[in-house]
Design a protein around this motif. Structure first.
Motif, PDB file in Angstrom:
ATOM      1  N   TYR A 172       9.676   6.032   4.071  1.00  0.00           N
ATOM      2  CA  TYR A 172       8.280   5.592   3.956  1.00  0.00           C
ATOM      3  C   TYR A 172       7.825   5.484   2.504  1.00  0.00           C
ATOM      4  N   ASP A 220       7.333  -0.151   4.090  1.00  0.00           N
ATOM      5  CA  ASP A 220       6.222  -0.036   5.038  1.00  0.00           C
ATOM      6  C   ASP A 220       6.792  -0.214   6.443  1.00  0.00           C
ATOM      7  N   ASP A 233       6.481  -3.381   8.486  1.00  0.00           N
ATOM      8  CA  ASP A 233       7.233  -4.581   8.112  1.00  0.00           C
ATOM      9  C   ASP A 233       8.582  -4.670   8.825  1.00  0.00           C
ATOM     10  N   THR A 254      -1.554   6.157   9.048  1.00  0.00           N
ATOM     11  CA  THR A 254      -0.280   6.001   9.771  1.00  0.00           C
ATOM     12  C   THR A 254      -0.540   5.773  11.253  1.00  0.00           C
ATOM     13  N   ARG A 299      -2.075   2.140  11.719  1.00  0.00           N
ATOM     14  CA  ARG A 299      -1.101   1.067  11.513  1.00  0.00           C
ATOM     15  C   ARG A 299      -0.005   1.057  12.571  1.00  0.00           C
TER      16      ARG A 299
END
Length: 310
Positions: free
Chosen positions: A194, A198, A201, A217, A220
């Motif tokens: 990390y 990302d 991605d 986190t 996302r």
């Protein structure tokens, strides 16, 4: 007996060892002579007053994870004197486990398998039950699922990786680069550094995310779940606004607040005895060096667990 207590909130230096009377077991409880005590990050937060006051104001005695030997019981058929046991009694109520002797409900303990030392057994309950309840009870992980574990090198994370793998999942874990090999050895199929990548991605179509990090986190993670996927968090469990966002996107959102569970503990023991689960202890400290152990807890980024020996 000796106990580790604190009179004020503050840094590790507030932890002091004092003499105290041995507790008396209530009906259906046992008295455990403690051999090892697992330490957890929540205890450092409680010590410092940085967590909702489950313990009230000081003075209090921290701790939940214990492994030891039954000394006596009161109106319980579950254990006899001499039985080796471990567990996480009473959480989130005070178990006062930073002590040489603990009175605990017999139902909150299980027999320690011979394959686990007292140190390893004391390291397992909080992290093991959190991972089991998150992945098995809430997440319903099954063979072929894609599971993402955030914080795969930490206490909960490294156990969760192994449990998910034992359930037949394809396991992806986030971890700092220095923990890559450790997390791979725990069974992760993919490890995402990390600090360099990302995860949004490179990860897609995840069935279950187990979050031990919180913050953005969790938010996302919505981007990597498949339609109808499930986010289980051990950190942001009370965030109603976040739960609403997941629901609006057609995802499931669950918070895990770990509780004593002998069925899950026995499930963990089963995996241990099958050679499919091991708990990693980064370092042990003698009872007298609890302040040093808490200094390490305060620094964070642990690999597995810390344990006090008694």
């Amino acid at each position: 007996m000796r106990v580790i207590t604190q009179q004020t909130l503050g840094g590790p230096e507030v932890l002091t060892i004092v003499d105290a009377p041995e507790p008396q077991p209530l009906p259906t409880e046992v008295l455990v002579r403690v051999k090892a005590i697992g330490l957890n990050p929540v205890e450092a937060l409680l010590r410092a007053g940085e967590f909702p006051p489950m313990m009230g104001r000081p003075p209090f005695v921290l701790g939940w994870d214990i492994s030891g030997v039954v000394a006596e019981g009161s109106l319980t058929y579950r254990f006899r004197p001499g039985d080796e046991v471990f567990g996480m009694p009473l959480f989130p109520r005070a178990a006062s486990a930073y002590a040489e002797v603990v009175a605990a409900p017999a139902l909150h303990l299980v027999r320690k398998p011979a394959s686990l030392s007292h140190v390893e057994a004391a390291a397992l309950p909080v992290v093991g039950l959190t991972a089991w309840q998150g992945l098995v009870d809430l997440g319903g992980v099954s063979e072929g699922d894609r599971v993402l574990v955030h914080g795969g090198g930490g206490g909960v994370g490294h156990v969760a990786v192994q449990i998910a793998k034992a359930l037949g999942a394809h396991v992806i874990a986030t971890a700092g680069g220095s923990k890559r090999t450790f997390v791979e050895e725990c069974g992760a199929d993919e490890v995402i550094d990390y600090t360099a990548v990302d995860f949004t991605d490179v990860v897609r179509d995840v069935d279950v995310v187990l979050d031990t990090i919180g913050g953005d986190t969790v938010e996302r993670s919505l981007e990597v779940l498949r339609p109808g996927g499930h986010l289980v968090t051990a950190v942001a469990e009370g965030d109603a606004e976040l739960a609403a966002r997941f629901a609006a996107a057609g995802m499931r959102f669950s918070g895990i607040a770990v509780d004593p569970d002998p069925v899950a503990l026995r499930g963990l023991v089963g995996l241990v005895e099958q050679g499919r689960l091991r708990v990693h202890v980064q370092e042990t400290f003698p009872f007298e060096r609890v302040a040093d152990a808490h200094r390490l807890l305060d620094r964070g980024h642990l690999r597995g667990k810390l344990v006090l020996t008694v």
